[in-house]
Design an enzyme around this catalytic site. Structure first.
Site, PDB file in Angstrom:
ATOM      1  N   LYS A  10       0.840  -1.201   0.000  1.00  0.00           N
ATOM      2  CA  LYS A  10       0.000   0.000   0.000  1.00  0.00           C
ATOM      3  C   LYS A  10       0.877   1.254   0.000  1.00  0.00           C
ATOM      4  O   LYS A  10       2.088   1.191   0.265  1.00  0.00           O
ATOM      5  CB  LYS A  10      -0.917  -0.034   1.230  1.00  0.00           C
ATOM      6  CG  LYS A  10      -1.953  -1.187   1.216  1.00  0.00           C
ATOM      7  CD  LYS A  10      -2.803  -1.136   2.485  1.00  0.00           C
ATOM      8  CE  LYS A  10      -3.915  -2.179   2.497  1.00  0.00           C
ATOM      9  NZ  LYS A  10      -4.739  -2.094   3.730  1.00  0.00           N
ATOM     10  N   PHE A  58     -15.577   4.238   7.511  1.00  0.00           N
ATOM     11  CA  PHE A  58     -14.236   4.608   7.060  1.00  0.00           C
ATOM     12  C   PHE A  58     -13.997   4.350   5.569  1.00  0.00           C
ATOM     13  O   PHE A  58     -12.884   4.516   5.074  1.00  0.00           O
ATOM     14  CB  PHE A  58     -13.171   3.874   7.897  1.00  0.00           C
ATOM     15  CG  PHE A  58     -13.304   2.363   7.886  1.00  0.00           C
ATOM     16  CD1 PHE A  58     -12.796   1.607   6.851  1.00  0.00           C
ATOM     17  CD2 PHE A  58     -13.970   1.698   8.924  1.00  0.00           C
ATOM     18  CE1 PHE A  58     -12.905   0.225   6.837  1.00  0.00           C
ATOM     19  CE2 PHE A  58     -14.090   0.309   8.915  1.00  0.00           C
ATOM     20  CZ  PHE A  58     -13.558  -0.429   7.874  1.00  0.00           C
ATOM     21  N   ARG A  91      -0.945 -14.282   4.958  1.00  0.00           N
ATOM     22  CA  ARG A  91      -1.708 -13.568   5.999  1.00  0.00           C
ATOM     23  C   ARG A  91      -1.022 -13.700   7.361  1.00  0.00           C
ATOM     24  O   ARG A  91      -1.040 -12.758   8.154  1.00  0.00           O
ATOM     25  CB  ARG A  91      -3.172 -14.019   6.040  1.00  0.00           C
ATOM     26  CG  ARG A  91      -3.985 -13.375   4.901  1.00  0.00           C
ATOM     27  CD  ARG A  91      -5.483 -13.504   5.073  1.00  0.00           C
ATOM     28  NE  ARG A  91      -6.051 -12.635   6.092  1.00  0.00           N
ATOM     29  CZ  ARG A  91      -6.584 -11.443   5.881  1.00  0.00           C
ATOM     30  NH1 ARG A  91      -6.620 -10.929   4.658  1.00  0.00           N
ATOM     31  NH2 ARG A  91      -7.085 -10.739   6.865  1.00  0.00           N
ATOM     32  N   THR A  97      -5.362  -7.386  10.955  1.00  0.00           N
ATOM     33  CA  THR A  97      -5.771  -6.152  10.271  1.00  0.00           C
ATOM     34  C   THR A  97      -5.431  -4.921  11.112  1.00  0.00           C
ATOM     35  O   THR A  97      -4.913  -3.928  10.592  1.00  0.00           O
ATOM     36  CB  THR A  97      -7.301  -6.202  10.026  1.00  0.00           C
ATOM     37  OG1 THR A  97      -7.609  -7.426   9.355  1.00  0.00           O
ATOM     38  CG2 THR A  97      -7.766  -5.026   9.192  1.00  0.00           C
ATOM     39  N   ARG A 108       2.580  -6.015   9.580  1.00  0.00           N
ATOM     40  CA  ARG A 108       1.692  -4.954  10.073  1.00  0.00           C
ATOM     41  C   ARG A 108       2.044  -4.559  11.506  1.00  0.00           C
ATOM     42  O   ARG A 108       1.973  -3.387  11.869  1.00  0.00           O
ATOM     43  CB  ARG A 108       0.236  -5.404   9.960  1.00  0.00           C
ATOM     44  CG  ARG A 108      -0.264  -5.429   8.513  1.00  0.00           C
ATOM     45  CD  ARG A 108      -1.577  -6.174   8.400  1.00  0.00           C
ATOM     46  NE  ARG A 108      -2.269  -5.917   7.144  1.00  0.00           N
ATOM     47  CZ  ARG A 108      -3.434  -6.468   6.834  1.00  0.00           C
ATOM     48  NH1 ARG A 108      -4.024  -7.301   7.680  1.00  0.00           N
ATOM     49  NH2 ARG A 108      -4.007  -6.191   5.676  1.00  0.00           N
ATOM     50  N   HIS A 125      -1.802  -5.334   1.719  1.00  0.00           N
ATOM     51  CA  HIS A 125      -3.066  -6.062   1.574  1.00  0.00           C
ATOM     52  C   HIS A 125      -2.729  -7.503   1.220  1.00  0.00           C
ATOM     53  O   HIS A 125      -1.814  -7.748   0.422  1.00  0.00           O
ATOM     54  CB  HIS A 125      -3.898  -5.450   0.437  1.00  0.00           C
ATOM     55  CG  HIS A 125      -5.039  -6.333   0.027  1.00  0.00           C
ATOM     56  ND1 HIS A 125      -6.223  -6.387   0.723  1.00  0.00           N
ATOM     57  CD2 HIS A 125      -5.160  -7.246  -0.976  1.00  0.00           C
ATOM     58  CE1 HIS A 125      -7.026  -7.276   0.156  1.00  0.00           C
ATOM     59  NE2 HIS A 125      -6.408  -7.813  -0.873  1.00  0.00           N
TER      60      HIS A 125
END
Ligand code: UDP
Ligand code: MG
Length: 167
Positions: A10, A58, A91, A97, A108, A125
């Site tokens: 991203k 959002f 993942r 998330t 993350r 992502h």
């Protein structure tokens, strides 16, 4: 079982110069990269990609985020990884998330943050399941951009197609 998964680095990941780092982390999976490109994300692509969240408060900020409007970096890097249990492996490396709940050593957990607005700025992502991976891959890539045959294709003839070529 071999699976394909869409990965996006991203705009925050690009702005923070994390591309090499993220690709190194992902290489731990021993999965194969079967497509990769830089993409200037249109409003339509952003909205379609995140359409499952269109009723969330959002959503409009999320669309701005993935378009690069929050980071002055109007691009993302899109890749397809392919191999055994690709979705779960990627993942796991990405982490949860919410970057504050993500395992601290995950991508993350290491590099994500929560904006004052509440939006999770979480660097990458990763498709969440096989159906989503197929939908997303077909949204971001053309068959000819992928070096393996992932899904059935059809041949189409485009008349009077105008496109740029090298001069
Ligand atoms: N997101 C957010 N707040 C939420 C849920 C999601 O800001 O409460 C953002 C976040 O950037 C996330 C993206 O929306 O990566 C897509 O959400 P999804 O639930 O699909 O999570 P992901 O599959 O990316 O882990
Ligand atoms: Mg998702």
């Amino acid at each position: 079982m071999s699976q394909a998964v869409l990965i996006l680095i991203k705009p925050d990941g690009l702005k923070k110069s994390l591309t090499g780092n993220i690709l190194t982390r992902l290489s731990e999976t021993k999965l194969e990269i079967v497509a990769a490109k830089m993409v200037r994300v249109t409003d339509k692509l952003a909205q379609e990609h995140y359409k499952h969240l269109k009723d969330k408060p959002f959503f409009s900020e999320l669309v701005k985020y993935v378009k690069g409007e929050l980071h002055d970096r109007r691009k993302v890097m899109a890749l397809i990884y392919w191999g055994n249990d690709a979705i779960e492996k990627c993942r796991d490396l990405a982490g949860a998330t919410n970057p504050e709940q993500a395992e601290p050593t995950s991508i993350r957990g290491s590099y994500g943050r929560i904006l004052t607005s509440g939006l999770y700025e979480n660097v990458i992502h990763v498709s969440s399941n096989e159906a989503e991976a197929e939908r997303e891959i077909k949204l971001w890539f053309l068959p000819e951009e992928i070096i393996v045959d992932l899904y059935p294709v059809k041949e189409i003839t485009i008349r009077d197609l105008k496109r740029q070529d090298w001069d």
